[in-house]
Design an enzyme around this catalytic site. Structure first.
Site, mmCIF file in Angstrom:
data_model
loop_
_atom_site.group_PDB
_atom_site.id
_atom_site.type_symbol
_atom_site.label_atom_id
_atom_site.label_comp_id
_atom_site.label_asym_id
_atom_site.label_seq_id
_atom_site.Cartn_x
_atom_site.Cartn_y
_atom_site.Cartn_z
ATOM 1 N N HIS A 156 0.836 -1.226 0.000
ATOM 2 C CA HIS A 156 0.000 0.000 0.000
ATOM 3 C C HIS A 156 0.860 1.262 0.000
ATOM 4 C CE1 HIS A 156 -3.303 -2.713 1.249
ATOM 5 N NE2 HIS A 156 -2.378 -3.248 2.046
ATOM 6 N N SER A 277 14.927 21.437 -15.699
ATOM 7 C CA SER A 277 13.724 22.204 -15.994
ATOM 8 C C SER A 277 14.148 23.516 -16.647
ATOM 9 C CB SER A 277 12.981 22.488 -14.685
ATOM 10 O OG SER A 277 12.194 23.654 -14.823
ATOM 11 N N LYS A 283 15.941 21.472 -10.512
ATOM 12 C CA LYS A 283 15.324 20.214 -10.920
ATOM 13 C C LYS A 283 16.273 19.240 -11.604
ATOM 14 C CE LYS A 283 11.396 19.276 -10.710
ATOM 15 N NZ LYS A 283 10.199 19.749 -11.399
ATOM 16 N N GLU A 290 9.842 8.409 -17.004
ATOM 17 C CA GLU A 290 8.466 8.867 -17.218
ATOM 18 C C GLU A 290 7.984 8.540 -18.629
ATOM 19 O OE1 GLU A 290 8.080 13.043 -16.015
ATOM 20 O OE2 GLU A 290 9.488 12.607 -14.395
#
Ligand code: ARG
Length: 457
Positions: A156, A277, A283, A290
Site C-alpha cells: 500500500h 527544468s 530540478k 516517465e
C-alpha cells in the site's frame, strides 16, 4: 500507372485512393523477408517442375541483386507502389523481363504477406529477447552488489517489512524472465508457414509447401489454407506480450521516479539519463523513466486496435488486415527504444544505501519481527503477540522514538514477557537474514535467485 492487376478493371485508380490503399511506406521494412520468401518460392517451383530451372535461376539471381542493392542503399522501396510485394515483383520484372512474371505462380499476396509478417516479427522478437536478457543480466549484477543493502519493503506504499534492495531488483528480473519465455512460447506457435495457402483455398499446382517452409526455417506449415491467410493471432499475441513487457517496465519506471524524488532519495540517476527544468534551476527530472511509463499506454493501444480490427472479420483475407502493420511495428519500435534507454539507466544509477537504511529504521518495519519473537521465544500466541507489538509501536509514536530505541521498561509496561533479547531480534540485519525461506529476502536467498536467473540466461 496502370496496376499489375489491371484486367478486370483498367487499373487506373484515383491518386488519393492509391495513396490511401498503399502500404509500401510502412511494409517496405519487410523487404528482406519478402525477398527471402520469393527466393524459396522460386526454388520450390523449379523443384516441382512448375517452372524451369533456368527460369528459377534468373528469378533467384534477380532477387539477390535487388536485395543487395536495397541493403547497400543503391535502391529504395518505391512508396508509390501498392505494397512491398508489388514493389519487388515490379523491380524484378523491370530487371529480368517477362520471366519475372512467373514468380507469382501458385501464391497470392494474401499468403505472401502472412509469411512476411511471421518472418519479420520472429526476427524482431528475437532482438527484443536479447535486449531483455541484457537488462536481466544488469539487474543480476546490481542485485549482487546490493544483496545486503537494507531498504523498506512496501505494501500500500506504506513501509511494511525490511528487505534488501537486491531482492527488489530480482523481482523485476523474474518478471522479465517470464517475458522472455512468453516470447519463446509465442515463437513456437508463430513458427508455421502460411505460404502455399495462396489466396484462400490452396492451389491446383503440385506445390511442396513443406519444402518451402523448411527452406525458410519454419518448423511447420499452417494446416488450413483459410486460417493460414486470415490468422493474425500471432500479431495480437505478440502485442499482448509486448504490452506485458511495457507494463513491467512501467511499474519499474514508477519506482525509479519515486526513488529519485527528494521524498525518497533512494537512488540517483546518472546525469546522462535525466533532464533539467527550463525554469526551476534545482530540478533533475527522471524523464526517461516517465517516458517509458507513458509509452506503455501507447503499446496497450496498439493491442486494443488490433483486437478491434480483427473482431468480426469474415474469412478469409480482408484489406482491414493491412492495418496490422503500423501498430505492431510501432509497438516493436517503442519496446526497442524503451529497452535501449532503460538498461543503461539502471546500469548507471547510484544506490543511496544510507538513505534506504534510514527509511527502513524509521517506519516500525520490524514490528512483525517483534511479534514473531514473542511467539517463537515466549510462546505468546501470534494474535496476542501482534496486539502487544502494536501497543509498543503506539508507545514509540507517542514518545517520538522507534522500536530499536524504546527502553526495556516501556516494553515491560506493555508485557512482562519482553526481555533484553528482543533488541537482537528486531535488529534490521537480523530481520532480513532470518527471512531465509526459499524466495525470501535474506541475502543468501537473493544470491540463490541471482544464480538461478543467470543459469536461465
Ligand atoms: N498490402 C497488403 C496487406 O498488407 C497485402 C495483401 C494484399 N492482398 C489483397 N488481396 N489485396 O494486407
Amino acid at each position: 500507372m496502370a496496376k499489375m492487376w489491371a484486367g478486370r478493371t483498367d487499373g487506373n485508380t484515383d491518386a488519393v485512393a492509391d495513396d490511401f490503399n498503399s502500404s509500401a511506406a510502412f511494409d517496405g521494412r519487410m523487404y528482406r523477408q519478402d525477398i527471402k520468401g520469393s527466393i524459396a518460392h522460386a526454388a520450390m517451383l523449379a523443384d516441382r517442375g512448375i517452372i524451369s530451372e533456368s527460369d528459377a535461376d534468373a528469378l533467384i539471381c534477380g532477387l539477390y541483386e535487388i536485395l543487395k542493392d536495397l541493403e547497400d542503399g543503391r535502391l529504395a522501396v518505391d512508396t508509390s507502389c501498392e505494397d512491398v510485394h508489388m514493389f519487388v515483383e515490379q523491380e524484378l520484372t523491370a530487371r529480368i523481363g517477362d520471366i519475372g512474371k512467373k514468380l507469382h505462380t501458385a501464391r497470392s499476396r494474401n499468403d505472401q504477406v502472412a509469411l512476411d509478417m511471421r518472418m519479420y516479427l520472429m526476427d524482431e522478437a528475437a532482438h527484443i529477447s536479447d535486449k531483455l536478457k541484457t537488462l536481466i543480466a544488469v539487474l543480476c549484477d546490481k542485485a549482487e552488489e546490493n544483496a545486503n543493502t537494507i531498504m523498506p519493503g512496501y505494501t500500500h506504499l506504506q513501509r511494511a517489512q525490511p528487505i534488501v534492495f537486491g531482492h527488489h531488483l530480482m523481482a523485476y528480473a523474474m518478471m522479465l524472465l517470464r517475458d522472455v519465455s512468453r516470447l519463446t512460447d509465442w515463437r513456437a506457435r508463430t513458427n508455421s508457414s502460411p505460404i502455399g495457402c495462396c489466396a484462400l483455398a490452396g492451389t491446383t499446382y503440385d506445390t511442396d509447401r513443406r519444402m518451402e517452409a523448411s527452406l525458410l526455417g519454419f518448423s511447420d506449415i499452417c494446416l488450413n489454407s483459410l486460417d493460414g491467410v486470415s490468422d493474425r493471432d500471432f500479431c495480437i499475441e505478440l502485442l499482448s506480450s509486448l504490452s506485458i513487457i511495457m507494463m513491467h517496465l512501467s511499474r519499474f519506471s514508477e519506482e525509479i521516479i519515486l526513488w529519485s524524488s527528494w521524498e525518497f532519495k533512494f537512488i540517483e540517476l546518472s546525469d546522462a539519463y535525466t533532464t533539467g527544468s527550463s525554469i526551476m534551476p534545482q530540478k533533475k527530472n527522471s524523464d526517461m523513466a516517465e517516458l517509458v511509463r507513458g509509452k506503455c499506454g501507447r503499446v496497450y493501444g496498439e493491442l486494443m486496435s488490433m483486437l478491434t480490427v480483427m473482431k468480426g472479420l469474415p474469412l478469409a483475407y480482408n484489406k482491414d488486415m493491412q492495418e496490422d502493420k503500423e501498430g505492431v511495428f510501432d509497438a516493436l519500435d517503442t519496446v526497442n527504444k524503451c529497452l535501449d534507454v532503460f538498461t543503461p539507466m539502471i546500469a548507471t544509477m547510484t544506490v543511496l544505501e544510507n538513505n534506504m537504511k534510514k527509511a527502513a529504521q524509521e517506519g516500525f518495519i520490524n514490528a512483525t519481527d517483534l511479534a514473531d519473537w514473542l511467539t517463537a521465544e515466549k510462546g505468546v500466541p501470534f494474535r496476542t503477540a501482534y496486539k502487544l507489538a502494536g501497543r509498543c509501536v503506539a508507545r514509540c509514536i507517542k514518545l517520538g522514538t522507534v522500536l530499536e530505541k524504546l527502553p526495556l521498561e516501556e516494553y515491560k509496561a506493555v508485557s512482562v514477557e519482553f526481555s533484553e533479547e528482543l533488541y537482537g531480534a528486531i535488529d534490521l540485519d537480523t530481520c532480513v537474514k532470518r527471512r531465509s525461506s526459499e524466495g525470501g529476502t535474506s541475502p543468501d536467498s537473493v544470491i540463490a535467485q541471482i544464480k538461478y536467473v543467470r543459469e536461465k540466461l
